[in-house]
Design a protein around this motif. Structure first.
Motif, PDB file in Angstrom:
ATOM      1  N   ILE A  76       0.825  -1.220   0.000  1.00  0.00           N
ATOM      2  CA  ILE A  76       0.000   0.000   0.000  1.00  0.00           C
ATOM      3  C   ILE A  76       0.853   1.261   0.000  1.00  0.00           C
ATOM      4  N   TRP A 117      -1.820  -4.956   1.489  1.00  0.00           N
ATOM      5  CA  TRP A 117      -1.049  -5.340   2.681  1.00  0.00           C
ATOM      6  C   TRP A 117       0.013  -4.334   3.063  1.00  0.00           C
ATOM      7  N   HIS A 118       0.385  -4.481   4.320  1.00  0.00           N
ATOM      8  CA  HIS A 118       1.548  -3.813   4.894  1.00  0.00           C
ATOM      9  C   HIS A 118       2.290  -4.904   5.643  1.00  0.00           C
ATOM     10  N   PHE A 174      -4.181   2.351   3.835  1.00  0.00           N
ATOM     11  CA  PHE A 174      -5.049   1.264   3.348  1.00  0.00           C
ATOM     12  C   PHE A 174      -6.214   1.844   2.535  1.00  0.00           C
ATOM     13  N   VAL A 191      -8.527  -7.161   2.658  1.00  0.00           N
ATOM     14  CA  VAL A 191      -7.599  -6.612   3.641  1.00  0.00           C
ATOM     15  C   VAL A 191      -6.775  -7.773   4.203  1.00  0.00           C
ATOM     16  N   VAL A 228      -9.035  -0.362  10.104  1.00  0.00           N
ATOM     17  CA  VAL A 228      -8.730  -0.444   8.667  1.00  0.00           C
ATOM     18  C   VAL A 228      -9.951  -0.969   7.912  1.00  0.00           C
TER      19      VAL A 228
END
Ligand code: PHB
Length: 388
Positions: A76, A117-118, A174, A191, A228
Motif C-alpha cells: 500500500i 497489505w503492509h 489502506f 484486507v 482499517v
C-alpha cells in the motif's frame, strides 16, 4: 475430449458438483467456488514495482467465467514492502499496470479483488524508504532471517515501534490503496490481516506488547485491523470488502497466548460488518513446503462458522475431494487454491472435468521471468511446455 464431455454431462445430471454452483459474495457474483488464493510471485517491473504485461498475461490465463481471483499481496506504500519485486498500488504507473490486469480478467468474465497489505516488521532496512528500520507494533524482532534488497539472507532487524499518532496514517494508507484499487478496475479488495504481517502483528501478543489503546486486551489488539476494515468499507462499501485471517498459524513467528478468545472476538466483530467474505488460512497448511498437510491442526473455517454467519472462503492444502467435501458440508462457501493454480492456469476447468493436474515447480515461485509463471500448459494445449 469425448471423456471430458461425458464426465461433465454425468456430473451435471446425476450428481451436482458442489464446487460448481453459483455463489454471491457480497457484490461479487461467482459462477463457481474455485478461488485463486493470493500468492506472492515477485515479478513486477523495476524500477517502481509496477505490474506489467507479463502479470496481466498470468492473471488473464487464470481467469474463468464467474471465477474469483485474489491478487498477490500488494504494497500500500513503500514502507509496506517486505520483499523484492512485490507490486504496489500507490503510484499512477502501478494503477495503470493493474488496470491491464483487471481488463484481462474481466475480458474472460472473471472477477478479481486486490489483496492490500503492509508487511510491518517482515522487511529489511535495505527495502525501506531512506534505509529506515521496518516498523511494527513493538520493538520485537522476529526470529530468523530475511532476504534483503540484494537477495542475501540476513538476520531480521528489531523493528521500530509505531507511535500511536502514526496509526491513523496507516489506516489512511489502506484507504488510499482501496481507492486506487477501485480506479484500477478491481471488483473489491481483501484486507490482508494474516500470515504475520502488520495487522496480524498487532493482533497477537507475541509481537504486540503495547500498553496504549492498540495493545493489551484482545479488543485493543484487534483495534487497528477493525479500524482499517471500517475505513475501507466506508469508501468501497462492505459488499466489496473481504478480510483474510490466519488463525492459529505460526508463520512469520506469530504467537498468541489467548488465541481462542482473539479469534472468537474477531469472528463476532467481523460478523457485524456484512463483508463480502471472510477468508481463513487453515492452520494445517504450510505454504513453505509441499509436504502433506497436518490433519491434527484446528479447523479454522469450522470454528469461525459457529460465530461468523457471512460467507467464508477457506484455503490451505485442499485437493478436489476435500474441497468438494468442505463445500458440501457447508464448512465453507468457497475454497481457495494456491499452489495448484500455479501449475494449472485452467484449474477450475480441470477440477470440473477431473483432468490430470500439473505439478508446480517451487524453484520458480518467487521472482524471475515467464518461466514457471505463464508457461504452464492448459490441459488441451500441448504447444506450451510443462515445467514440472
Ligand atoms: C510471502 O511472500 O512469503 C508471503 C506473502 C504473503 C503471505 C504469505 C507469505 O500472506
Amino acid at each position: 475430449m469425448l471423456r471430458s464431455r461425458f464426465i461433465t454431462f454425468w456430473n451435471a445430471t446425476v450428481q451436482p458438483d458442489p464446487l460448481f454452483s453459483p455463489l454471491k459474495l457480497g457484490a461479487l457474483e461467482l459462477k463457481h467456488r474455485v478461488v485463486m488464493a493470493p500468492m506472492t510471485r515477485m515479478r513486477s517491473a523495476q524500477p517502481g514495482n509496477v505490474p506489467h504485461a507479463l502479470n496481466a498475461e498470468y492473471y488473464g490465463q487464470r481467469a474463468s467465467e464467474g471465477g474469483l481471483l485474489i491478487t498477490e499481496a500488494t504494497d500500500i506504500t513503500p514502507q509496506a514492502q517486505g520483499y523484492r519485486g512485490t507490486p504496489g498500488l500507490y503510484t499512477a504507473e502501478q494503477i495503470a499496470g493493474w488496470r491491464a490486469v483487471t481488463d484481462a480478467v474481466h475480458a474472460k468474465g472473471g472477477v478479481i479483488v486486490s489483496q492490500i497489505w503492509h508487511v510491518g516488521r517482515i522487511s529489511h532496512s535495505s527495502l525501506q524508504p531512506n534505509g529506515a528500520l521496518p516498523v511494527g507494533p513493538s520493538a520485537v524482532r522476529p526470529a530468523g532471517d530475511h532476504t534483503n534488497a540484494s537477495g542475501q539472507s540476513v538476520p531480521f532487524e528489531t523493528p521500530r515501534a509505531l507511535e500511536e499518532n502514526e496509526l491513523a496514517g496507516i489506516v489512511a494508507d489502506f484507504v488510499a490503496a482501496a481507492r486506487n484499487a477501485q480506479e484500477a478496475g478491481f471488483d473489491g479488495v481483501e484486507v490482508h490481516g494474516a500470515n504475520g504481517y502488520l495487522l496480524d502483528q498487532f493482533l497477537r501478543n507475541g509481537s504486540n506488547q503495547r500498553t496504549d489503546r492498540y495493545g493489551g486486551s484482545v479488543e485493543n489488539r484487534a483495534r487497528l485491523l477493525l479500524e482499517v476494515v471500517d475505513a475501507v468499507i466506508a469508501v468501497l462499501g462492505a459488499p466489496h470488502v473481504g478480510v483474510r485471517l490466519s488463525p492459529w498459524n505460526g508463520f512469520n513467528d506469530m504467537f498468541d497466548s489467548e488465541g481462542e478468545a482473539l479469534w472468537n472476538y474477531l469472528a463476532a466483530e467481523l460478523d457485524k460488518r456484512d463483508l463480502a467474505y471472510l477468508h481463513v488460512v487453515e492452520p494445517r497448511s504450510d505454504f513453505t513446503t509441499d509436504l502433506p498437510v497436518n490433519d491434527s491442526a484446528p479447523d479454522a473455517a469450522g470454528h469461525f462458522k459457529a460465530i461468523f454467519k457471512g460467507s467464508l472462503i477457506s484455503t490451505g492444502g485442499y485437493v478436489a475431494e476435500t474441497a468438494r467435501a468442505a463445500v458440501a458440508d457447508t464448512r465453507a462457501h468457497a475454497i481457495g487454491f494456491g499452489r495448484l493454480f500455479i501449475g494449472n492456469p485452467d484449474l477450475p476447468e480441470r477440477l470440473r472435468i477431473g483432468a490430470t493436474l500439473t505439478r508446480q515447480d517451487r524453484a520458480t515461485f518467487y521472482g524471475g521471468d515467464h518461466r514457471g509463471y505463464t508457461d504452464y500448459a492448459f490441459h488441451e494445449d500441448a504447444s506450451l511446455s510443462c515445467p514440472a
